[in-house]
Scaffold this active site. Structure first.
Site, short mmCIF file in Angstrom:
data_model
loop_
_atom_site.label_atom_id
_atom_site.label_comp_id
_atom_site.label_asym_id
_atom_site.label_seq_id
_atom_site.Cartn_x
_atom_site.Cartn_y
_atom_site.Cartn_z
N CYS A 104 -11.65 -2.92 -6.45
CA CYS A 104 -12.46 -3.58 -5.43
C CYS A 104 -13.37 -2.61 -4.68
CB CYS A 104 -11.58 -4.35 -4.45
SG CYS A 104 -10.68 -3.30 -3.28
N CYS A 117 -5.86 -0.31 -4.98
CA CYS A 117 -5.23 -0.73 -3.73
C CYS A 117 -3.76 -1.01 -3.96
CB CYS A 117 -5.87 -2.01 -3.20
SG CYS A 117 -7.53 -1.81 -2.54
N CYS A 142 -6.77 -6.51 -2.25
CA CYS A 142 -7.63 -6.08 -3.35
C CYS A 142 -8.22 -7.30 -4.08
CB CYS A 142 -6.81 -5.24 -4.33
SG CYS A 142 -7.79 -4.40 -5.58
N GLY A 195 12.52 -1.29 19.92
CA GLY A 195 12.85 -0.03 19.23
C GLY A 195 14.31 0.33 19.24
#
Lengths: 277, 360
Positions: free
Chosen positions: A241, A263, A269, A29
């Site tokens: 989908c 999607c 998808c 990080g």
């Protein structure tokens, strides 16, 4: 490609970037400054992600590039072609087949594994920049883990609006130490950052920073006990989908308010649609 | 279904590039521009692209200008992207601008100076009237020749320095920093600041330099000297150990002389701001010199209040390749983020509407 090294960057530059990556992995990080190079693509188009990918790519890697979750958006096509031309590596649109996935603004819906690396393109690595524009000052705040200003921002949102008003690039605490930008992924994707088996590398070319989330690292979206973080998605199912758990794009279909949801992850998808889901 | 998944990115990119190439060439009935024409006749553009592209190569800069259809920021970007792939085999010894073969040299702070005032090929005193004669090709009358000045011309700032009236430049700390190899760190040393300014966007330097003249970090500048001419570039290769003259480049150098009333730690004297640019570039060199001086505010114990005095602000935003990239990247798809914002706004509106419902 004639006249250029494998994956465009010279080996000295790759070594410099790999050293920055190693340091980034060692301090999850934390933003590591690096000698970002000028790339033949413009800043803002993913120069950081491209430099990271160029530095880690080997001849046997299989590369997938997505933008907004889709393999066929123009910038994803352009970057995929760049590596096909300069490194000659095999490319794919299948999430499961890729060993390196470079992404802008999404994490794939398909769960990633330990043998995969996810490379994020990052426009603004500093999560505090809206609160403190001076990077000299924000570096000091990171050094002291002085993140009260961000908690105050969230608190003010809740007190004024009843909820946190950050919908993407939602700040996270990595390994309980560094406040980190997950890049502008929708907050919906944030839970995927947590304990992900794949290595996550973040490259910010213009801002000259690299950071990392090593596999299986604790990543918490900032919140309060009485206002826990909640990911959001459109309340709809994919028109192609039928997925009811994936992140959806809203597509306007006419000028009379017609719309549909599909999607954002095109591979996910297509896989579901092909399997007759 | 009304919506067809957008597949066609690849074909669209190819077609766009082909269209661009055709548009670039323009009407095929008009002769194509030769790179040599640009190099010779659009010299100011070539020099700006070399400065912002951080690479002295007139031919490549001219090529970039043609490829970019005259978009100078795009041309500088092309040059930068090429420059970054070049190996660096050494650094020159510091250029001796005192030994410049002078083409132009003026000082605004003395009526006359040793070596004299030399206007050179300037537009300073032209009347900005469109010259319609240039619509038709016509060879200009040849310019009158003058005797070249004997010897070298001393730099005006050095004349003042001899009297102790100018704060001497502080010595650098060994190896000069290089923003293209290492990320900037703040507070930035003066060499890094000068490098950032030297490759910064001319419009940005101009605007910020101008702001110092209008009270945002004023530094009371005088154009101590502007000189332009050819300077030798000398390197000392490690394997030889002696200096070699590898050629000369034309530079514009500006030294601003600024009033300085003194501070707790410094006596009153003049301070200087320094500007250096490829080719003939008064505007660029002068704006750079203004900013170099305003960025010394912290070191001189002056209050740092204006944008032009804040090195992090100036250097982070001076690079037009970075700036144009990030501004223009907004045209890349952002629909995923926008979708999350749309959902958030709908949620917020629903919350607000629910709160506004009268309680039964």
């Amino acid at each position: 490609m004639n006249g250029y090294n494998f994956a465009y960057l010279d080996e000295q530059t790759k070594r410099m970037i790999r050293r920055a990556i190693l340091k980034a992995v060692a301090i999850p990080g934390h933003q590591v400054p690096f000698g970002s190079r000028e790339m033949p693509l413009p800043y803002g188009w993913g120069t950081g992600g491209i430099q990271v990918t160029a530095s880690i790519l080997g001849a046997n890697d299989v590369l997938k590039v997505i933008d907004q979750g889709a393999d066929d958006t123009t910038n994803a096509v352009s970057i995929r072609r760049f590596f096909a031309a300069t490194a000659g590596v095999r490319t794919t649109t299948r999430t499961a087949e890729a060993s390196v996935i470079q992404t802008r603004h999404r994490i794939p819906e398909t769960k990633l594994t330990e043998r995969q690396i996810l490379v994020y393109q990052v426009p603004q690595p500093e999560p505090l920049y809206r609160l403190e524009p001076s990077r000299t000052e924000s570096r000091r705040m990171h050094g002291l883990a002085e993140y009260g200003a961000m908690h105050v921002k969230l608190y003010e949102d809740i007190s004024r609006l009843g909820q946190v008003a950050i919908s993407y690039d939602y700040p996270v605490m990595v390994n309980g130490r560094y406040l980190t930008s997950p890049s502008p992924i929708p907050a919906f994707d944030n839970p995927k950052l947590h304990l992900m088996p794949a290595l996550q590398l973040f490259g910010a070319g213009r801002e000259k920073r690299i950071y990392a989330i090593p596999p299986y690292t604790d990543v918490r979206s900032l919140d309060f006990e009485d206002h826990p973080f909640r990911p959001h998605r459109a309340r709809a199912v994919c028109a192609i989908c039928g997925a009811d758990q994936s992140y959806l794009d809203e597509v306007l279909t006419d000028d009379r308010g017609g719309r549909m949801f599909v999607c954002s992850d095109t591979d996910y998808c297509a896989g579901r649609a092909g399997a007759g889901a | 279904m009304a919506y067809v998944a957008v597949k066609g990115g690849e074909r669209a990119i190819d077609a766009a590039h082909a269209w661009r190439a055709e548009a670039r060439r323009g009407d095929p009935a008009v002769p194509a521009l030769a790179v040599a024409q640009i190099e010779n006749q659009l010299g100011r553009a070539v020099e700006r692209v070399m400065a912002e592209g951080s690479l002295h190569d007139r031919e490549l800069a001219a090529l970039a200008i043609r490829q970019a259809e005259g978009d100078l920021i795009e041309a500088a970007f092309l040059l930068r992207a090429y420059r970054t792939t070049l190996p660096r085999f050494g650094a020159s010894v510091p250029l001796d601008t005192g030994a410049m073969a002078i083409r132009r040299r003026i000082s605004a702070i003395f009526k006359d100076v040793p070596g004299g005032q030399v206007l050179g090929p300037t537009t300073d005193y032209t009347h900005r009237l469109l010259d319609f004669a240039l619509l038709a090709e016509r060879a200009p009358d040849s310019a009158p020749l003058a005797e070249a000045a004997e010897g070298t011309m001393p730099r005006v700032a050095d004349l003042l320095a001899a009297e102790g009236l100018i704060r001497p430049d502080q010595p650098g700390s060994g190896e000069p920093s290089d923003l293209t190899r290492a990320p900037p760190a703040y507070p930035a040393p003066r060499d890094a600041r000068l490098q950032g300014l030297a490759r910064g966007d001319e419009g940005f330097l101009l605007g910020l330099g101008y702001s110092t003249q209008r009270g945002y970090g004023g530094s009371h500048p005088f154009a101590g000297e502007i000189r332009m001419g050819a300077v030798s570039v000398v390197i000392v290769p490690d394997e030889l150990g002696f200096p070699i003259d590898i050629g000369e480049i034309v530079l514009t150098e500006c030294q601003m002389v600024n009033q300085f009333a003194g501070s707790k730690t410094e006596p009153a004297r003049f301070t200087t701001g320094y500007g250096l640019a490829f080719g003939q570039a008064d505007r660029r060199a002068m704006a750079m010199a203004l900013l170099d001086r305003s960025l010394q505010a912290g070191e001189l114990g002056e209050d740092v209040t204006a944008p032009a005095q804040n090195a992090e602000f100036v250097l982070s935003h001076a690079d037009n390749i970075e700036a144009t990239g990030f501004v223009e990247h907004l045209k890349l798809p952002h629909y995923v983020d926008f979708q999350s914002e749309v959902e958030a706004v709908r949620r917020l509106r629903a919350t607000a509407a629910a709160a506004a419902e009268p309680v039964a």
